[in-house]
Design a protein around this motif. Structure first.
Motif, PDB file in Angstrom:
ATOM      1  N   ALA A 159       5.000   5.323  -3.641  1.00 44.69           N
ATOM      2  CA  ALA A 159       5.737   5.892  -2.558  1.00 44.69           C
ATOM      3  C   ALA A 159       5.348   6.415  -2.039  1.00 44.69           C
ATOM      4  N   GLY A 160       5.376   7.268  -0.805  1.00 40.49           N
ATOM      5  CA  GLY A 160       5.117   8.369  -0.171  1.00 40.49           C
ATOM      6  C   GLY A 160       3.594   7.626   0.792  1.00 40.49           C
ATOM      7  N   PRO A 161       2.491   8.280   1.103  1.00 41.48           N
ATOM      8  CA  PRO A 161       1.447   7.842   1.810  1.00 41.48           C
ATOM      9  C   PRO A 161      -0.217   6.917   1.015  1.00 41.48           C
ATOM     10  N   HIS A 162       0.167   6.714  -0.493  1.00 41.58           N
ATOM     11  CA  HIS A 162      -0.158   6.225  -0.970  1.00 41.58           C
ATOM     12  C   HIS A 162       0.629   4.944  -1.274  1.00 41.58           C
ATOM     13  N   PHE A 163       2.069   4.430  -1.227  1.00 46.21           N
ATOM     14  CA  PHE A 163       2.011   3.286  -1.145  1.00 46.21           C
ATOM     15  C   PHE A 163       1.527   2.132  -0.671  1.00 46.21           C
ATOM     16  N   CYS A 164       2.012   0.816  -2.177  1.00 49.49           N
ATOM     17  CA  CYS A 164       1.207  -0.051  -2.299  1.00 49.49           C
ATOM     18  C   CYS A 164       0.889  -1.145  -0.929  1.00 49.49           C
ATOM     19  N   LEU A 165      -0.220  -1.153  -0.153  1.00 47.36           N
ATOM     20  CA  LEU A 165      -1.037  -1.909   0.852  1.00 47.36           C
ATOM     21  C   LEU A 165      -0.682  -2.975   0.775  1.00 47.36           C
ATOM     22  N   GLY A 166      -0.513  -4.062  -0.456  1.00 51.23           N
ATOM     23  CA  GLY A 166      -0.632  -4.990  -0.762  1.00 51.23           C
ATOM     24  C   GLY A 166       0.805  -5.391  -1.064  1.00 51.23           C
ATOM     25  N   SER A 167       2.037  -5.240  -1.194  1.00 53.08           N
ATOM     26  CA  SER A 167       3.672  -4.610  -1.842  1.00 53.08           C
ATOM     27  C   SER A 167       4.114  -6.110  -0.632  1.00 53.08           C
ATOM     28  N   ALA A 168       3.718  -6.829   0.538  1.00 56.55           N
ATOM     29  CA  ALA A 168       4.871  -7.477   0.860  1.00 56.55           C
ATOM     30  C   ALA A 168       4.329  -8.506   0.597  1.00 56.55           C
ATOM     31  N   LEU A 169       2.702  -9.099   0.313  1.00 53.18           N
ATOM     32  CA  LEU A 169       1.842  -9.721   0.084  1.00 53.18           C
ATOM     33  C   LEU A 169       2.777 -10.431  -1.383  1.00 53.18           C
ATOM     34  N   TYR A 202      13.941   9.613 -11.971  1.00 52.06           N
ATOM     35  CA  TYR A 202      13.139   8.956 -10.532  1.00 52.06           C
ATOM     36  C   TYR A 202      13.139  10.376  -9.415  1.00 52.06           C
ATOM     37  N   ALA A 203      14.303  10.467  -9.104  1.00 50.04           N
ATOM     38  CA  ALA A 203      13.535  12.079  -7.765  1.00 50.04           C
ATOM     39  C   ALA A 203      12.508  12.742  -7.799  1.00 50.04           C
ATOM     40  N   GLU A 204      12.336  13.150  -9.415  1.00 49.61           N
ATOM     41  CA  GLU A 204      11.827  13.969  -9.733  1.00 49.61           C
ATOM     42  C   GLU A 204      10.082  12.958  -9.225  1.00 49.61           C
ATOM     43  N   ALA A 205       9.919  12.343  -9.880  1.00 48.02           N
ATOM     44  CA  ALA A 205       8.694  10.887  -9.511  1.00 48.02           C
ATOM     45  C   ALA A 205       8.179  10.534  -8.071  1.00 48.02           C
ATOM     46  N   ASP A 206      10.010  10.413  -7.405  1.00 47.14           N
ATOM     47  CA  ASP A 206       9.812  10.029  -5.958  1.00 47.14           C
ATOM     48  C   ASP A 206       8.891  11.688  -5.471  1.00 47.14           C
ATOM     49  N   GLU A 207       9.883  12.886  -5.327  1.00 45.99           N
ATOM     50  CA  GLU A 207       8.771  13.713  -5.301  1.00 45.99           C
ATOM     51  C   GLU A 207       7.211  13.811  -5.377  1.00 45.99           C
ATOM     52  N   VAL A 208       6.817  14.058  -7.040  1.00 43.31           N
ATOM     53  CA  VAL A 208       5.295  13.687  -6.193  1.00 43.31           C
ATOM     54  C   VAL A 208       4.792  13.126  -6.143  1.00 43.31           C
ATOM     55  N   LEU A 209       5.588  11.578  -6.069  1.00 42.50           N
ATOM     56  CA  LEU A 209       4.287  10.924  -4.399  1.00 42.50           C
ATOM     57  C   LEU A 209       4.380  10.963  -3.838  1.00 42.50           C
ATOM     58  N   ARG A 210       5.339  12.373  -3.528  1.00 37.11           N
ATOM     59  CA  ARG A 210       5.967  12.853  -1.259  1.00 37.11           C
ATOM     60  C   ARG A 210       5.085  13.851  -1.109  1.00 37.11           C
TER      61      ARG A 210
END
Length: 419
Positions: A365-375, A47-55
């Motif tokens: 996570a990070g700049p490419h967090f899904c635009l449609g997540s709330a929907l 998890y921590a490593e995936a989060d780091e890659v995404l951010r």
């Protein structure tokens, strides 16, 4: 059947693991958070490593320039790859920030708030349809009868796709999604290419219609921030810094919004029901309390997310999870495995809507967090609350069938009786 002689990291790409990747995720976690697949690829399950890659800005999305450098001619040969490569999900800074801002601009709080009432209306209409199909007590397919039609109806209503065209989109958007598979098969890429061409042509035509006759929909709003009609008064429709959406940018991202707007949400609904059919107490709580629906949706997203995989590449030499990563290394991020990292979640294989709130990586996570997540969350919360209030005795009525994919995990069919 899974070939148990394979390394877990190799077994990821076999049919048996696509059916159920959880045992392989478990084996990967036992061996550490990062695994080397070969000289060009590493696989991340922690998890921590995936989060780091995404951010981290060190790890970037694979835009068209990267694809052309690593696979010359591949983009030109595959319209689906070209379309995805030109969309916001493959855009790098600063281009990404500009396009994302412009796509987000028309999603006003008033428009988003109105979608909940639309979701409720579509949900109740589809539940009536399920009841009619099951009037004789026989089974119905939840995927065909509800999981796909609900998000299709909602995203098409948001965009402004005419009701008569909506049934045309399901197979094409499903075919398009195969281009996202990490080991795409040629026959699937051919289907994705045909779907991309058809969808691009359709939306180019719809954009032209909305430019001539605007309506109160998202396409009409996005046309206003396109640079294709830079005539009188166009400056009033530009972003504050004068930025615009180009014509191709507009069309490819409309296709992406359509496909992403229902393919993943349909899988969220089916995956959630697949878990909750065996949990009558949770179903009862959801039927009585919308807040319980929200907690269950959050746990479905962690436990069996629609999006299981994404990727990045290293723009410089770095380290990740104790492993040296050379510049140019491609990184396969197992979102589904990261969501079951025992270092991050206690009893990760247990479905527990009451576990302490904590973010999964199902929407990135990070700049490419899904635009449609709330929907997507809102649709699922409304759907499950209404579904279990209407059919509290719903039960499995046969053998479900999973899709044969790794990147997007869902059901091809899920037969149920309504009770």
């Amino acid at each position: 059947m899974t070939n148990h002689a394979l390394r877990p990291v190799d077994a990821l790409f076999t049919s048996g693991v696509r059916e159920n990747p959880v045992p392989v995720y478990r084996a990967l976690h036992a061996g550490g958070p990062v695994h080397r697949l070969n000289d060009e690829w590493v696989v991340v399950c922690g998890y921590a490593e995936a989060d780091e890659v995404l951010r981290s800005p060190v790890f970037q999305v694979k835009d068209s320039a990267f694809r052309e450098r690593t696979r010359p001619g591949w983009i030109a040969a595959h319209p689906s790859a070209a379309m995805i490569g030109d969309s916001v999900i493959r855009a790098r800074a600063p281009h990404h920030e500009r396009v994302r801002r412009l796509l987000s601009r028309p999603l006003t709080s008033r428009r988003v708030a109105g979608l909940r009432e639309a979701a409720l209306g579509h949900t109740r209409r589809l539940l009536d349809g399920l009841a009619e199909r099951a009037a004789g007590g026989g089974p119905v397919d939840f995927v065909d009868g509800f999981a796909y039609p609900l998000p299709i109806a909602l995203i098409c209503e948001l965009l402004g796709v005419p009701a008569g065209d909506r049934g045309w989109f399901r197979d094409r958007a499903t075919d398009l999604s195969y281009v996202l598979e990490p080991a795409g098969r040629e026959r699937d890429l051919s289907r994705a290419d045909a779907a991309a061409s058809g969808l691009m042509e359709y939306f180019a035509g719809l954009v032209g219609e909305r430019r001539a006759r605007p309506e109160q929909d998202l396409i009409s709003s996005l046309v206003q921030v396109s640079d294709a009609d830079a005539g009188a008064g166009a400056d009033a429709n530009a972003d504050a810094d004068g930025a615009r959406l180009g014509e191709r940018e507009l069309v490819v991202n409309l296709v992406l919004m359509l496909a992403a707007g229902f393919e993943t949400t349909a899988s969220l609904l089916a995956n959630g029901l697949g878990v909750l059919l065996d949990r009558p107490a949770d179903r009862d709580r959801i039927a009585r309390d919308p807040a319980a629906a929200a907690a269950c949706v959050q746990e479905v997203l962690r436990h069996d997310p629609p999006a299981q995989v994404t990727d990045r590449w290293a723009t410089e030499d770095t380290a990740l999870g104790g492993m040296r990563i050379a510049e140019g290394t491609q990184v396969l991020v197992l979102l589904g495995a990261a969501n079951r990292d025992p270092r991050r979640f206690s009893d990760p294989d247990v479905f527990d809507p009451g576990r302490p709130a904590g973010p999964s990586l199902s929407f990135g996570a990070g700049p490419h967090f899904c635009l449609g997540s709330a929907l997507a969350r809102m649709e699922a919360e409304v759907a499950f609350h209404e579904l279990f209030a209407r059919f509290p005795a719903m039960a499995l009525a046969g053998t479900p069938s999973r899709t044969d994919r790794l990147a997007l995990r869902g059901y091809a069919s899920l037969p149920v009786t309504l009770g």
